[in-house]
Scaffold this motif. Structure first.
Motif, mmCIF file in Angstrom:
data_model
loop_
_atom_site.group_PDB
_atom_site.id
_atom_site.type_symbol
_atom_site.label_atom_id
_atom_site.label_comp_id
_atom_site.label_asym_id
_atom_site.label_seq_id
_atom_site.Cartn_x
_atom_site.Cartn_y
_atom_site.Cartn_z
ATOM 1 N N THR A 636 0.843 -1.193 0.000
ATOM 2 C CA THR A 636 0.000 0.000 0.000
ATOM 3 C C THR A 636 0.879 1.244 0.000
ATOM 4 O OG1 THR A 636 -0.119 0.190 2.420
ATOM 5 C CG2 THR A 636 -1.753 -1.206 1.351
ATOM 6 N N VAL A 637 0.358 2.298 -0.608
ATOM 7 C CA VAL A 637 1.015 3.602 -0.616
ATOM 8 C C VAL A 637 -0.049 4.655 -0.365
ATOM 9 C CG1 VAL A 637 2.299 5.296 -1.972
ATOM 10 C CG2 VAL A 637 2.818 2.877 -2.208
ATOM 11 N N GLN A 638 0.230 5.591 0.541
ATOM 12 C CA GLN A 638 -0.696 6.688 0.816
ATOM 13 C C GLN A 638 0.066 8.003 0.847
ATOM 14 O OE1 GLN A 638 -4.189 6.164 3.526
ATOM 15 N NE2 GLN A 638 -2.948 4.519 4.393
ATOM 16 N N LEU A 639 -0.504 9.029 0.204
ATOM 17 C CA LEU A 639 0.063 10.377 0.206
ATOM 18 C C LEU A 639 -1.054 11.372 0.502
ATOM 19 C CD1 LEU A 639 2.320 10.241 -2.991
ATOM 20 C CD2 LEU A 639 3.096 10.226 -0.619
ATOM 21 N N ASN A 640 -0.755 12.358 1.342
ATOM 22 C CA ASN A 640 -1.719 13.400 1.671
ATOM 23 C C ASN A 640 -1.024 14.750 1.587
ATOM 24 O OD1 ASN A 640 -4.212 11.820 2.716
ATOM 25 N ND2 ASN A 640 -2.489 10.888 3.788
ATOM 26 N N TYR A 641 -1.664 15.680 0.879
ATOM 27 C CA TYR A 641 -1.066 16.997 0.652
ATOM 28 C C TYR A 641 -2.123 18.059 0.912
ATOM 29 C CZ TYR A 641 1.431 20.800 -1.701
ATOM 30 O OH TYR A 641 2.066 21.991 -1.983
ATOM 31 N N SER A 642 -1.836 18.987 1.819
ATOM 32 C CA SER A 642 -2.770 20.062 2.174
ATOM 33 C C SER A 642 -2.010 21.382 2.177
ATOM 34 C CB SER A 642 -3.394 19.801 3.550
ATOM 35 O OG SER A 642 -4.038 18.547 3.588
ATOM 36 N N SER A 651 -6.735 19.993 -0.336
ATOM 37 C CA SER A 651 -6.051 18.762 0.050
ATOM 38 C C SER A 651 -6.125 17.769 -1.096
ATOM 39 C CB SER A 651 -6.675 18.157 1.312
ATOM 40 O OG SER A 651 -8.014 17.778 1.067
ATOM 41 N N ALA A 652 -5.209 16.825 -1.074
ATOM 42 C CA ALA A 652 -5.193 15.764 -2.083
ATOM 43 C C ALA A 652 -4.707 14.489 -1.413
ATOM 44 C CB ALA A 652 -4.289 16.130 -3.258
ATOM 45 N N GLY A 653 -5.396 13.395 -1.685
ATOM 46 C CA GLY A 653 -5.006 12.110 -1.132
ATOM 47 C C GLY A 653 -4.850 11.070 -2.226
ATOM 48 N N TYR A 654 -3.846 10.232 -2.068
ATOM 49 C CA TYR A 654 -3.593 9.169 -3.042
ATOM 50 C C TYR A 654 -3.317 7.875 -2.287
ATOM 51 C CZ TYR A 654 -1.285 6.323 -6.602
ATOM 52 O OH TYR A 654 -0.936 5.302 -7.444
ATOM 53 N N ALA A 655 -3.942 6.793 -2.721
ATOM 54 C CA ALA A 655 -3.725 5.488 -2.099
ATOM 55 C C ALA A 655 -3.719 4.418 -3.178
ATOM 56 C CB ALA A 655 -4.810 5.189 -1.066
ATOM 57 N N ARG A 656 -2.811 3.468 -3.025
ATOM 58 C CA ARG A 656 -2.722 2.358 -3.975
ATOM 59 C C ARG A 656 -2.425 1.090 -3.199
ATOM 60 N NH1 ARG A 656 -1.523 1.575 -9.519
ATOM 61 N NH2 ARG A 656 -0.461 -0.413 -9.936
ATOM 62 N N SER A 662 -4.723 -12.359 -4.792
ATOM 63 C CA SER A 662 -5.945 -12.332 -5.603
ATOM 64 C C SER A 662 -5.725 -11.627 -6.938
ATOM 65 C CB SER A 662 -7.062 -11.621 -4.835
ATOM 66 O OG SER A 662 -6.666 -10.315 -4.460
ATOM 67 N N ASP A 663 -4.470 -11.193 -7.178
ATOM 68 C CA ASP A 663 -4.112 -10.511 -8.417
ATOM 69 C C ASP A 663 -4.994 -9.285 -8.640
ATOM 70 O OD1 ASP A 663 -2.688 -9.991 -10.687
ATOM 71 O OD2 ASP A 663 -3.793 -11.403 -11.956
ATOM 72 N N THR A 664 -5.127 -8.457 -7.600
ATOM 73 C CA THR A 664 -5.950 -7.255 -7.690
ATOM 74 C C THR A 664 -5.125 -6.034 -7.300
ATOM 75 O OG1 THR A 664 -6.736 -7.456 -5.403
ATOM 76 C CG2 THR A 664 -8.043 -8.524 -7.119
ATOM 77 N N THR A 665 -5.459 -4.913 -7.908
ATOM 78 C CA THR A 665 -4.878 -3.628 -7.531
ATOM 79 C C THR A 665 -6.011 -2.612 -7.410
ATOM 80 O OG1 THR A 665 -4.510 -2.955 -9.829
ATOM 81 C CG2 THR A 665 -2.701 -4.095 -8.700
ATOM 82 N N THR A 666 -5.841 -1.691 -6.471
ATOM 83 C CA THR A 666 -6.816 -0.623 -6.276
ATOM 84 C C THR A 666 -6.056 0.694 -6.164
ATOM 85 O OG1 THR A 666 -8.326 -2.107 -5.090
ATOM 86 C CG2 THR A 666 -8.664 0.267 -4.818
ATOM 87 N N GLU A 667 -6.524 1.698 -6.910
ATOM 88 C CA GLU A 667 -5.874 3.001 -6.923
ATOM 89 C C GLU A 667 -6.937 4.074 -6.745
ATOM 90 O OE1 GLU A 667 -2.382 5.155 -9.568
ATOM 91 O OE2 GLU A 667 -3.805 3.777 -10.519
ATOM 92 N N ILE A 668 -6.728 4.961 -5.747
ATOM 93 C CA ILE A 668 -7.690 6.020 -5.454
ATOM 94 C C ILE A 668 -6.942 7.339 -5.375
ATOM 95 C CG2 ILE A 668 -9.425 6.881 -3.837
ATOM 96 C CD1 ILE A 668 -9.824 4.073 -2.830
ATOM 97 N N PHE A 669 -7.455 8.343 -6.105
ATOM 98 C CA PHE A 669 -6.893 9.691 -6.055
ATOM 99 C C PHE A 669 -8.041 10.659 -5.794
ATOM 100 C CE2 PHE A 669 -5.704 13.633 -8.471
ATOM 101 C CZ PHE A 669 -4.797 14.100 -7.526
ATOM 102 N N THR A 670 -7.914 11.467 -4.731
ATOM 103 C CA THR A 670 -9.008 12.363 -4.334
ATOM 104 C C THR A 670 -8.474 13.747 -3.985
ATOM 105 O OG1 THR A 670 -10.201 10.475 -3.394
ATOM 106 C CG2 THR A 670 -10.983 12.665 -2.794
#
Length: 712
Positions: A636-642, A651-656, A662-670
């Motif tokens: 997992t990777v998380q970044l938060n910028y305010s 603010s901006a948040g990123y998580a992967r 299970s051969d799955t990836t999830t990527e969220i950018f907000t």
């Protein structure tokens, strides 16, 4: 929305008496889903959420206060997809009122609650409750409380639900030291008009408790006697059911940590799971927040009964918030039973797991089972399974167990009586060696059905300081019990050394053993632990354990070794590195060859916070050896910028997350923007990009959300 915000100042009511909360939110989502064959489907949806609350809080006199309010929540979602257009409407309305009188020795209150909920395609459901309470608290005399409640839950078509429940509760408490006396009388009458069943239940519980220190504080004694009687009468003219709550003795829980697994682990006490509070969390989070941080460990929540013959076929798991129907299916539940909290057997779930319309709880129908221990197991929500930010944290608050039977299978009249005695004493025999003797006795007798249970524990313990840096501990205990299935006897012993040569270095070596007579099982275990602060900001710890279990059919050898190191070179960054491993070998009379099992995992994480505006973290767990399957990685990777503070906040948040099992990836950018327009008036806007891939499908979604919150 902006015009509504600027008009907030025209509201003239006094804030300490009347308050109004407005929160409209509008969202637009576009989703593309590609299946294994390369076919792509497109779905557009628009959602309008209106959340309004009006509250009146007024003190009519120094002793009399009034609280009243109303709520309106409506979420409409318009969708356009391959199958056409659709409209979903989820609406809830409600009013409530509380009138409370508070005097030095007398308190009383009246309350009314009305809640009306409707989901598109389902009938409206109404929940109406009246209640009154009066309490008398004289000095140095028993405290008495009387509460009366009448509730009616029904759908407007009277097709699925129409239940009226009338209840009364009388309690008395008297606490002249060193005694405590308690008496509770409760009456409950649920009337199911749909199923055609009516039952009357009268429960009486009396308890006396004594606690004191004797012999110049060398001896501590405790004793309690509890008497209980329940009388239930049932009448029925239809095919309804009767629900009987099976109250446990204690609550238990565990967050599985590698290499633990539900079939062989041991749960720890967690009283908050059975304390009756349905809104306070019990330190178990099943939202998607833990998954974003790389925590997909199973959450186990269970109970312990006073005996091993209490029948259960329904488990309810309460949480601190509502979980929408489309998210409930994202949870995978399992249920286990055990007689010793060591070895667990799966219990089949006999129907779909549901989430109640009014109450924040999951309901798990299971095959009827009888056991001393029972637990439900699930994992946190997978990151990306929902865009609802309120589900980032979902705290488990309570676990309840029930026996649900057809009314025709329940006797029309049944009476159950029971008595339970608990007593314990701890005595300091030799102060120099800190030698103590402790004895605990539990005896319970239940009539109809007839069950007698008991438990007796006798123990001796001591500890000595051999030098300024070395301490020794010893203990032996004999346990005899019968949980309703026959006598069980076991003997436990342990001895250990604790060495602390430096304030920054501590270590221990412990030997323990156990012999269980009924199974003829002998267990010997040796464990070692060491922790050292090697340098400022640099520390390491290691623990290892080995055990041998010999019983009538097999010999089992197990070993574990864990190593963790952490470094904090400065206040901006920290590192953690860990190694976890286990190995076991089983020699069975049913197999000529031994059965071997190994597991090993390495963990690493880094967290940094260079400025107030920027923070981030990364974790990786690599499972190198597993009993079955192939090695896997969870990262997992998380970044938060305010960058902006004050009235305008950006603010901006990123998580992967990456899960090779299970051969799955999830990527969220907000990215998000928050504007404090004026005091108690805030506008928010966010844009969320979600990308998930798996062997079955790939999903890309983009959501723009704009909201306004006003508190007058």
């Amino acid at each position: 929305m902006l015009a509504l915000a600027l008009a907030a100042g025209a509201f003239a009511a006094r804030a300490d008496i009347l308050s109004l909360y407005l929160e409209p939110t509008y969202s637009v989502t576009s989703t593309d889903t590609t299946d294994q064959a390369g076919r792509t489907t497109h779905l557009d949806s628009r959602s309008l959420l209106q959340n309004y609350r009006l509250t009146l809080d007024e003190r009519l006199s120094p002793a009399l206060s009034l609280t009243a309010g109303g709520l309106f929540r409506d979420q409409r979602t318009w969708s356009d997809g391959p199958t056409g257009s659709s409209l979903d409407d989820d609406r809830a309305r409600g009013v409530y009122g509380r009138l409370t009188l508070t005097l030095p020795y007398l308190t009383s209150g009246l309350s009314y609650d009305l809640r009306d909920e409707a989901t598109y395609g389902s009938p409206r459901v109404v929940n109406e409750t009246w209640s009154g309470v009066v309490g008398w608290r004289p000095l140095e005399l028993p405290q008495v409380t009387l509460q009366v409640t009448r509730g009616h839950v029904y759908d407007v078509e009277r097709a699925r639900i129409d239940t009226t429940t009338t209840a009364a509760l009388l309690s008395a408490l008297y606490t002249p030291a060193p005694w405590d006396f308690k008496y509770v009388l409760s009456w409950n009458r649920p009337d199911d008009a749909i199923g055609g069943t009516v039952s009357n239940s009268i429960d009486q519980t009396a308890q006396a408790t004594y606690s004191e220190r004797l012999l110049e504080d060398r001896t501590t004694v405790y004793a309690s006697l509890t008497l209980h009687n329940q009388n239930v009468s049932t009448s029925y003219v239809g095919t309804g059911t009767i629900t009987q709550q099976q109250r446990p003795l204690s609550g238990l829980s565990l967050v599985d940590v590698f290499p633990a697994e539900p079939g062989t682990d041991t749960l720890s006490p967690n009283p908050a799971l059975v304390d009756g509070s349905l809104t306070t969390g019990a330190s178990l989070d099943i939202g998607y927040g833990p998954s974003l941080a790389g925590d997909r460990n199973l959450r186990e929540m269970g109970v312990q009964f006073a005996d091993a013959v209490t029948p259960v076929n329904t488990v309810r798991v309460w949480v601190d918030r509502k979980v929408r129907a489309e998210v409930v299916g994202s949870y995978t539940w399992s249920v286990y039973r055990s007689d010793d909290n060591l070895k667990w057997t799966a219990v089949p779930i006999t129907g779909p797991v549901t989430f109640d319309s009014f109450e924040n709880r999951f309901e798990l129908p299971i095959q009827s089972t009888q056991a001393r221990y029972l637990k439900a197991v699930t994992a946190p929500l997978v990151a990306g399974s929902t865009l609802d930010t309120t589900l980032a944290s979902v705290l488990v608050t309570e676990v309840q167990t029930f026996l649900v039977l057809p009314a025709s299978a329940v006797p029309r009249e049944r009476t159950t009586s029971s008595a339970a005695l608990n007593a314990s004493a701890t005595t300091l025999l030799w102060r120099r060696a800190n030698l103590t003797h402790d004895v605990t006795v539990f005896l319970a007798r239940q009539v109809s059905p007839d069950v007698t249970t008991y438990g007796v524990s006798n123990g001796l313990g001591a500890s000595q300081r051999l030098s300024a840096t070395l301490q020794a501990t010893e203990r032996v205990v004999r346990l005899d019990s019968d949980a309703g299935t026959g006598h069980t006897g076991q003997t436990q012993w342990n001895a250990g050394l604790i060495w602390t040569p430096l304030p920054t270095l501590t270590s221990s070596l412990i030997y323990s053993g156990q012999y269980v007579e009924s199974a003829g099982a002998l267990t010997d275990t040796i464990s070692a632990f060491a922790r050292a602060d090697l340098w400022e900001g640099l520390s390491a710890q290691a623990n290892a354990a080995g055990s041998v279990v010999n019983d009538a059919t097999k010999d089992t050898w197990t070993g574990t070794f864990n190593l963790t190191a952490s470094a904090v070179p400065n206040r901006f960054v920290s590192f953690t590195l860990g190694w976890l491993s286990s190995v076991s070998r089983v020699y069975s009379s049913e197999s000529e060859e031994p059965i071997d099992s190994e597991s090993a995992r390495v963990d690493a994480s880094v967290a940094f916070h260079p400025t107030d505006a920027l923070s981030g973290s990364a974790t990786v767990s690599r499972t190198l050896v597993v009993p079955s399957g192939s090695p896997s990685t969870l990262a997992t990777v998380q970044l938060n910028y305010s960058p902006f503070r004050g009235d305008l906040q950006l603010s901006a948040g990123y998580a992967r997350t990456l899960d090779t099992a299970s051969d799955t990836t999830t990527e969220i950018f907000t990215p998000a923007l928050r504007w404090i327009i004026r005091r108690n008036v805030t506008s928010t806007a966010s844009y969320t990009i979600l990308h998930t891939t798996s062997p079955v499908q790939e999903t890309r979604s983009r959501t723009l959300s704009v909201g306004l919150s006003i508190l007058w």
